[in-house]
Design an enzyme around this catalytic site. Structure first.
Site, PDB file in Angstrom:
ATOM      1  N   ASP A  64       0.876  -1.174   0.000  1.00  0.00           N
ATOM      2  CA  ASP A  64       0.000   0.000   0.000  1.00  0.00           C
ATOM      3  C   ASP A  64       0.913   1.223   0.000  1.00  0.00           C
ATOM      4  O   ASP A  64       1.578   1.496   1.008  1.00  0.00           O
ATOM      5  CB  ASP A  64      -0.882  -0.034   1.256  1.00  0.00           C
ATOM      6  CG  ASP A  64      -1.769   1.200   1.357  1.00  0.00           C
ATOM      7  OD1 ASP A  64      -1.640   2.117   0.512  1.00  0.00           O
ATOM      8  OD2 ASP A  64      -2.590   1.253   2.287  1.00  0.00           O
ATOM      9  N   SER A 143      -1.432  13.670 -14.285  1.00  0.00           N
ATOM     10  CA  SER A 143      -2.642  13.721 -15.111  1.00  0.00           C
ATOM     11  C   SER A 143      -2.771  15.129 -15.688  1.00  0.00           C
ATOM     12  O   SER A 143      -2.338  16.097 -15.052  1.00  0.00           O
ATOM     13  CB  SER A 143      -3.875  13.432 -14.252  1.00  0.00           C
ATOM     14  OG  SER A 143      -5.062  13.728 -14.968  1.00  0.00           O
ATOM     15  N   TYR A 156      -8.276  15.171  -6.550  1.00  0.00           N
ATOM     16  CA  TYR A 156      -7.436  14.510  -7.565  1.00  0.00           C
ATOM     17  C   TYR A 156      -6.524  15.527  -8.260  1.00  0.00           C
ATOM     18  O   TYR A 156      -5.318  15.310  -8.403  1.00  0.00           O
ATOM     19  CB  TYR A 156      -8.360  13.824  -8.572  1.00  0.00           C
ATOM     20  CG  TYR A 156      -7.671  12.999  -9.629  1.00  0.00           C
ATOM     21  CD1 TYR A 156      -7.203  11.717  -9.340  1.00  0.00           C
ATOM     22  CD2 TYR A 156      -7.514  13.484 -10.928  1.00  0.00           C
ATOM     23  CE1 TYR A 156      -6.589  10.942 -10.319  1.00  0.00           C
ATOM     24  CE2 TYR A 156      -6.909  12.716 -11.915  1.00  0.00           C
ATOM     25  CZ  TYR A 156      -6.450  11.436 -11.602  1.00  0.00           C
ATOM     26  OH  TYR A 156      -5.851  10.679 -12.575  1.00  0.00           O
TER      27      TYR A 156
END
Ligand code: NAD
Length: 248
Positions: A64, A143, A156
Site C-alpha cells: 500500500d 494527469s 485529484y
C-alpha cells in the site's frame, strides 16, 4: 538468460502495476529488458501480472503506497530479491470524485495520501540507493487534470498538481547524483478508471481532444519507457502531457 535491451540488467518498480496504465508500463519496461517488480494492493492480481510479462525474473510484491513503512519494507525486499532498483514508476492512483461542497475529509485525504503521498513514500525509499549508485530514473504518472483542473476533482487535481512540484523538486535535488525525475501527464486513457464514463460522456470528451480519440495505456507506457531509459539521459524535471493535444 535475460534478454538484452535498452533497459537490460536494470530493476524497475512499477506501483499499481497489476492493471491499466501500470500494467502497460510494466510490459513496456519488461520488453525493453528490465526486471520488473509489480507492486499493487491485490497480491494475486499483481502475481498474475508479473507472470504475464515478457522475459524472466519479474516478481510481485503487495504494497500500500500510502503507508510509508510498507514502502520502505517493500523496497528493501525488492532489492534483496531482484537487486538494486534503478527505475521507479509511481503510477498507483485513485479517484474519489465529489463536488467541493460535498467532498468529505476522507475523500480528500485518501486521494492525496495515495496519489501524492504514495509517490513521496516510494521516492524517498528508493532514492538513497539510487544516489549512492549515481544512477536512477523516477517517472511519476500525474494527469492533465493536474494541469487544467476539473469540476468534481479538487482532491485529484490537487494531488496531481502536487506531483508536478514533487517531480521538479526531486529533479533539482537529485540531479547532481545522477538521478533524473520526470512526470507523464496522461489525458483520458481507456482503463478501469475511465470505464465508468459511459458512451455519451466519452463522445463529448473526444470533441475536446485534437487527436479525436481516447488514449490507450500503451500510448503512455511508450513515453514512460523512453523517460526511464538512456535516450532521455538529458531530460529531467519535465511534465510531458500524453493527451492527444487536449491540454495545450
Ligand atoms: P486503475 O484504477 O486501472 O489502476 C490503478 C492501480 O493503482 C491499480 O493497480 C490499483 O491496485 C493501484 N492502487 C490504488 N491504490 C493503491 C495503493 N494505495 N497502493 C498500491 N497500489 C494502489 O487506474 P489507471 O487508469 O491505470 O491509472 C493509473 C495512473 O494513471 C493513476 O495514477 C491515474 O491517476 C493516472 N491517470 C489515469 C488516467 C486515465 O484516463 N485512466 C488519466 C490520467 C492519469
Amino acid at each position: 538468460m535475460k534478454e538484452a535491451g535498452e533497459l537490460g540488467g536494470q530493476v524497475a518498480i512499477v506501483t499499481g502495476g497489476s492493471r491499466g496504465i501500470g500494467l502497460a508500463v510494466a510490459g513496456a519496461l519488461a520488453r525493453a529488458g528490465a526486471t520488473v517488480a509489480v507492486l499493487a494492493l491485490d497480491e494475486e492480481r499483481a502475481a498474475a501480472a508479473a507472470a504475464g510479462l515478457a522475459g524472466e525474473g519479474h516478481a510481485a510484491f503487495p504494497c500500500d503506497v500510502a503507508d510509508p513503512g510498507a514502502c520502505k519494507r517493500t523496497v528493501r525486499t525488492v532489492e534483496k530479491t531482484l537487486g538494486p532498483v534503478s527505475i521507479l514508476v509511481n503510477n498507483a492512483g485513485i479517484t474519489r470524485d465529489n463536488i467541493l461542497l460535498r467532498m468529505r475529509d476522507d475523500e480528500w485525504s485518501e486521494v492525496v495520501s495515495t496519489n501524492l503521498g504514495g509517490a513521496f513514500n516510494m521516492t524517498r525509499a528508493v532514492s538513497r540507493g539510487m544516489m549512492k549508485r549515481r544512477h536512477g530514473s523516477i517517472v511519476n504518472i500525474s494527469s492533465v487534470i493536474g494541469l487544467i483542473g476539473n469540476p468534481g476533482q479538487a482532491n485529484y487535481a490537487a494531488s496531481k498538481a502536487g506531483l508536478h512540484g514533487l517531480t521538479r523538486s526531486v529533479a533539482r535535488e537529485l540531479a547532481s547524483r545522477g538521478v533524473r525525475c520526470n512526470a507523464v501527464a496522461p489525458g483520458f486513457i481507456t482503463t478501469d478508471m475511465t470505464a465508468e464514463l459511459g458512451e455519451e460522456v466519452t463522445e463529448e470528451l473526444k470533441k475536446r481532444i485534437p487527436l479525436s480519440r481516447l488514449g490507450e495505456p500503451g500510448d503512455v507506457a511508450d513515453v514512460v519507457r523512453f523517460l526511464a531509459g538512456p535516450e532521455a539521459r538529458y531530460i529531467t524535471g519535465q511534465i510531458i502531457a500524453v493527451d492527444g493535444g487536449m491540454a495545450m
